[in-house]
Design a protein around this motif. Sequence first.
Motif, short mmCIF file in Angstrom:
data_model
loop_
_atom_site.label_atom_id
_atom_site.label_comp_id
_atom_site.label_asym_id
_atom_site.label_seq_id
_atom_site.Cartn_x
_atom_site.Cartn_y
_atom_site.Cartn_z
N LEU B 102 -2.26 11.32 2.57
CA LEU B 102 -1.27 10.31 2.20
C LEU B 102 0.00 10.50 3.01
O LEU B 102 0.61 9.53 3.48
CB LEU B 102 -0.97 10.40 0.70
CG LEU B 102 -2.17 10.24 -0.23
CD1 LEU B 102 -1.68 10.09 -1.66
CD2 LEU B 102 -3.00 9.03 0.13
N ASP B 105 -0.53 9.19 6.58
CA ASP B 105 -0.69 7.75 6.72
C ASP B 105 0.47 6.95 6.13
O ASP B 105 0.80 5.88 6.63
CB ASP B 105 -2.01 7.29 6.09
CG ASP B 105 -2.40 5.91 6.58
OD1 ASP B 105 -2.82 5.81 7.75
OD2 ASP B 105 -2.23 4.93 5.83
N TYR B 106 1.06 7.44 5.05
CA TYR B 106 2.06 6.62 4.35
C TYR B 106 3.49 6.87 4.82
O TYR B 106 4.34 6.00 4.69
CB TYR B 106 1.99 6.88 2.83
CG TYR B 106 0.71 6.43 2.15
CD1 TYR B 106 -0.28 5.74 2.86
CD2 TYR B 106 0.50 6.68 0.81
CE1 TYR B 106 -1.45 5.35 2.24
CE2 TYR B 106 -0.67 6.27 0.17
CZ TYR B 106 -1.64 5.61 0.90
OH TYR B 106 -2.80 5.20 0.27
N SER B 108 5.40 6.99 7.52
CA SER B 108 6.21 6.14 8.39
C SER B 108 6.01 4.65 8.11
O SER B 108 6.49 3.81 8.85
CB SER B 108 5.91 6.47 9.85
OG SER B 108 6.25 7.81 10.09
N LYS B 109 5.31 4.33 7.03
CA LYS B 109 5.08 2.92 6.73
C LYS B 109 6.32 2.28 6.13
O LYS B 109 6.45 1.06 6.11
CB LYS B 109 3.89 2.77 5.77
CG LYS B 109 2.56 3.01 6.47
CD LYS B 109 1.46 2.15 5.91
CE LYS B 109 0.34 1.85 6.88
NZ LYS B 109 -0.11 2.96 7.71
N ILE B 110 7.21 3.08 5.61
CA ILE B 110 8.42 2.53 5.00
C ILE B 110 9.62 3.25 5.61
O ILE B 110 9.59 4.46 5.81
CB ILE B 110 8.38 2.69 3.47
CG1 ILE B 110 7.35 1.70 2.92
CG2 ILE B 110 9.75 2.43 2.85
CD1 ILE B 110 7.23 1.67 1.44
N GLU B 111 10.65 2.44 5.92
CA GLU B 111 11.74 2.99 6.71
C GLU B 111 12.87 3.57 5.85
O GLU B 111 14.03 3.40 6.18
CB GLU B 111 12.30 1.90 7.63
CG GLU B 111 12.69 2.45 8.99
CD GLU B 111 12.91 1.34 9.98
OE1 GLU B 111 14.06 0.93 10.15
OE2 GLU B 111 11.91 0.85 10.56
N TRP B 115 12.09 8.29 1.23
CA TRP B 115 10.62 8.19 1.24
C TRP B 115 10.05 9.17 2.27
O TRP B 115 9.14 9.94 2.00
CB TRP B 115 10.26 6.74 1.55
CG TRP B 115 8.82 6.45 1.84
CD1 TRP B 115 8.21 6.49 3.06
CD2 TRP B 115 7.81 6.02 0.91
NE1 TRP B 115 6.90 6.12 2.95
CE2 TRP B 115 6.62 5.82 1.64
CE3 TRP B 115 7.79 5.79 -0.47
CZ2 TRP B 115 5.43 5.40 1.05
CZ3 TRP B 115 6.60 5.37 -1.05
CH2 TRP B 115 5.44 5.18 -0.31
N ARG B 116 10.63 9.14 3.46
CA ARG B 116 10.06 9.94 4.54
C ARG B 116 10.27 11.44 4.34
O ARG B 116 9.36 12.23 4.58
CB ARG B 116 10.65 9.49 5.88
CG ARG B 116 10.14 8.13 6.27
CD ARG B 116 10.63 7.67 7.62
NE ARG B 116 9.98 6.39 7.93
CZ ARG B 116 10.09 5.78 9.09
NH1 ARG B 116 10.82 6.31 10.05
NH2 ARG B 116 9.46 4.65 9.30
N LYS B 380 7.54 2.29 17.27
CA LYS B 380 7.96 2.73 15.94
C LYS B 380 7.24 2.01 14.80
O LYS B 380 7.28 2.48 13.68
CB LYS B 380 9.47 2.64 15.78
CG LYS B 380 10.06 1.28 15.82
CD LYS B 380 11.56 1.45 15.56
CE LYS B 380 12.26 0.12 15.61
NZ LYS B 380 13.70 0.32 15.51
N HIS B 381 6.54 0.92 15.11
CA HIS B 381 5.82 0.25 14.03
C HIS B 381 4.35 0.62 13.98
O HIS B 381 3.66 0.28 13.04
CB HIS B 381 5.96 -1.27 14.16
CG HIS B 381 7.38 -1.71 14.04
ND1 HIS B 381 8.12 -1.49 12.92
CD2 HIS B 381 8.19 -2.32 14.93
CE1 HIS B 381 9.34 -1.96 13.10
NE2 HIS B 381 9.41 -2.46 14.31
N SER B 382 3.85 1.29 15.01
CA SER B 382 2.42 1.63 14.99
C SER B 382 2.18 3.13 14.93
O SER B 382 1.13 3.56 14.48
CB SER B 382 1.72 1.03 16.21
OG SER B 382 2.32 1.50 17.39
N ALA B 383 3.16 3.94 15.37
CA ALA B 383 2.95 5.39 15.34
C ALA B 383 3.04 5.90 13.91
O ALA B 383 3.55 5.20 13.03
CB ALA B 383 3.99 6.09 16.20
N TYR B 384 2.54 7.14 13.68
CA TYR B 384 2.67 7.74 12.35
C TYR B 384 4.11 8.15 12.12
O TYR B 384 4.84 8.43 13.04
CB TYR B 384 1.76 8.97 12.24
CG TYR B 384 0.37 8.65 11.76
CD1 TYR B 384 0.13 7.57 10.90
CD2 TYR B 384 -0.71 9.44 12.14
CE1 TYR B 384 -1.15 7.30 10.46
CE2 TYR B 384 -1.99 9.17 11.70
CZ TYR B 384 -2.21 8.09 10.86
OH TYR B 384 -3.48 7.82 10.42
#
Lengths: 528, 384
Positions: B102, B105-106, B108-111, B115-116, B380-384
């Motif tokens: 998790l 995968d999760y 870097s999905k939210i900026e 969260w990070r 920055k939108h596709s990398a982990y």
Amino acid sequence: MINETLVELSRWQFAVTALFHFLFVPLTLGLTWILFIMESVYVMTGREIYRDMTKFWGKLFGINFAIGVATGLTMEFEFGTNWSYYSHYVGDVFGAPLAIEGLMAFFLESTFVGMFFLGWDRLSKRQHLMGTLLMALGTNFSALWILIANGWMQNPIGSEFNYLTMRMELVSFSEIIFNPVAQVKFIHTVAAGYVAGAMFVLSISSYYLLKGRDVAFAKRSFSVAAGFGLAAIFSVILLGDESGYEVGEVQRVKLAAIEAEYHTEPAPAAFTLVGLPDDEAMETHYAVKIPYALGIIATRSLDEEVIGLRDLQSEHEPRIRNGMIAYEYLVKLRNGEETPENLAKFDETKHDLGYGLLLKRYTDNVVDATEAQIQMAVKDSTPPVAPVFWAFRLMVASGFIMLLLFCLAFYFNARRVIEEKRWLLKAIFLALPLPWIAIETGWFVAEFGRQPWAISEVLPTFMSTSNLAVSDVLFSLVAFIVVYSILFVIEMYLMIKFARLGPSALHTGRYHFEQAPASTSGLRSQNS
Amino acid sequence: MFDYETLKLIWWCLIGFLFIGFAITDGMDMGVGGLLPFVAKKDDESRVVINTVGAHWDGNQVWFITAGASLFAAWPLVYATAFSGFYFAMMLTLFSLFLRPLAFDYRSKIESLKWRTNWDKALFVGSMVPPLVFGVAFGNLLQGVSFGFDELMRVTYTGSFFALFTPFTLLAGVVSVAMMLMHGSTWLVMRTDADVAKRSANIGRVVAVILALCFALAGVMVWQSIDGYLVVSTIDTMGQAQPTMKEVTTGAGAWLTNYNASPLLWLVPAIGLLAPLLVAFLLGLKNKSTSVKVTAFVGSSVSIMSIILTAGIAMFPFVMPSSSQPNHSLLMWDTVSSEGTLGLMFIVVAVFIPVIIGYTLWCYKKMWRTVTIAEIEQNKHSAY
């Protein structure tokens, strides 16, 4: 003696962890092929929208995949942690397909899933597509091997009990691979996964169509899902039906339980549509029946009988008595009295040893079981009917609703009028939970219907557990429920967020939320 | 093909191979996860670190799963006894391992920074708790575990969770964690640049020296203060899996029996001691050429292999000695699956492992590059 609380808690933990894991696996099974189809179209036609489709549905796939991987770890080790006697008793046979699953499937799937997400710029188009294909094959091989393992639990052929090592040992691996129960299960389960993947894409695409957002993207996704899903739902219903229940004792019992058939009826038997099964009286009250249907579905013939539970139980009684003899000689042999006579007696009766073990619940020595205890073991030899009966009906009902929806979706999509059928789009959107309902109840029918056995006719479930304290398992069960719930909330949060955002999540500048920066700039800056 | 005795020996090697494979591959990304809070000071740097293993951690983790499943298939009694005996330790491992997929995968999905950083912590826990537990577990194997079988071969573990922790087993835990951290640092030195690479080298040097010291100390303890086990009855190496039919004694220094019998074996612990020091030296060099960086990584892999082998050889033929009922100890001779299963699984492994190594290396090659902050910015939108 057997600790019933420990057994109950261990079963609950296995059910919770397996059912939870199985929320994510089917979607992975189906989505990998849908991604492969989409990417194939992209590679063949070079049209970018298909790459965007692959990437966007791939993003949702990734959110699901991560939690599937996490919860899968539990399954790999739970046999050892919580079912250690099971692991010892059948590891020689059951361990092999699990290890092969790791070597043949998990490595392939997990290695190429990394290429799928992060290899877009580093692989050629064809290499990437090949990676996607290998990932899809990996997930499907995984299903194959785990269902071969599960098929053996339902119908344990190709193996023999060895009194020296006190366990089941492998005799013929090819029999285990070509176990008819495993074959039917594999096709039924992967096809159910394909249905889940298709329904997922179909429902979310319907949402975009209802909202009038990213229509070109949604329509193409809808088409892929409608075609793939229609083929899949036919496979589930036609190839995964009760025809697999002909082989193996436990499957015969399960079939009778599914149909709440307590009495053997003259062939071809009627199908009980609904009714109230009563295990005490061994009758189904208020049964609504369809004449001939069960006989035809289950036996594919007009003259074969479907045996009822009363008759099955009375078949089990002599086997329990025979199992007591087997147990008596097993103890002698293990005490070193390996006389030719004892060996011969044991070989004669050992196929019923498992039935003898059913008595372990009531008396540790087995051989001293009273008549009353034998009768209780006979009662135990079939599962409670009502849960299996209702779970099966829920599964079938979900399946037929989906069949109808896929047919309509495919038809109106082919006629290119799907956007006008808003009622259908709404219905499809609302039907999103159906594949999961069907899949979870299906698992329940297969595994609860296997009771009282962990391995059909070989090892009762209550004997299979680890020797743990009740508090140990209670603690871990609570921990699983709490942690899995938290993980689930996080997963659903991301899934819903990205599903709502749609292909705009890709930041290509071509999709809905990127067209009107004034109203959606917040969404854009917050999501990657 | 092979007789039962040879198959049993082959499987001792294969299980060792799978666990070493796990430690070298998944251990690398666990080390990376453990180093994350120390080598990355800002979000971009964290993403650099994570993306060096982003495409590979999942495949690497399969070494762990496969090693576990192979135990099930080849040594079912060990699978049954160890995992139920070490129940809470296994649960602790599992629950921390949940965090890794998790987090990768999760994250870097939210900026959101909160969260990070929370996922970074999760990744740290998920990467460090398992090697710690594995080290402690290995230490317990060397000490012996209290379990025994009843007449139907049902195993009962009589120790407690807290009994797992002794000075020696904790030391084994430190050795294990240090191995992963050293390994992760040599990886980051190869695959990153600028500050991240510098910090990794600095930490790696220290950790490698600690590893060598702790390994040496553990060696002294095995020699002086830990009772080893010895089979005193004759073992029927061709016999069926009946682990309760032998006689076992314990004694100080018994774990050195194999080394004293074949002194050439001393090379293995010697390499286990020297290789980390070589790694420390290489990481300390001011200007590191590519070959220095690669040598450090290889040196780290060799260290891991030698350290695990050192313990394996010391215990041979024991796999899991029983401290409460030594005669019920599990040996690689008597804890195994039937001849048919061992033979079958040997063929499967022999066919698939080369294929797996082949496509894994292909993927590593394709993804090989120095991961930079600039690259992360770009994707920055596709990398982990």
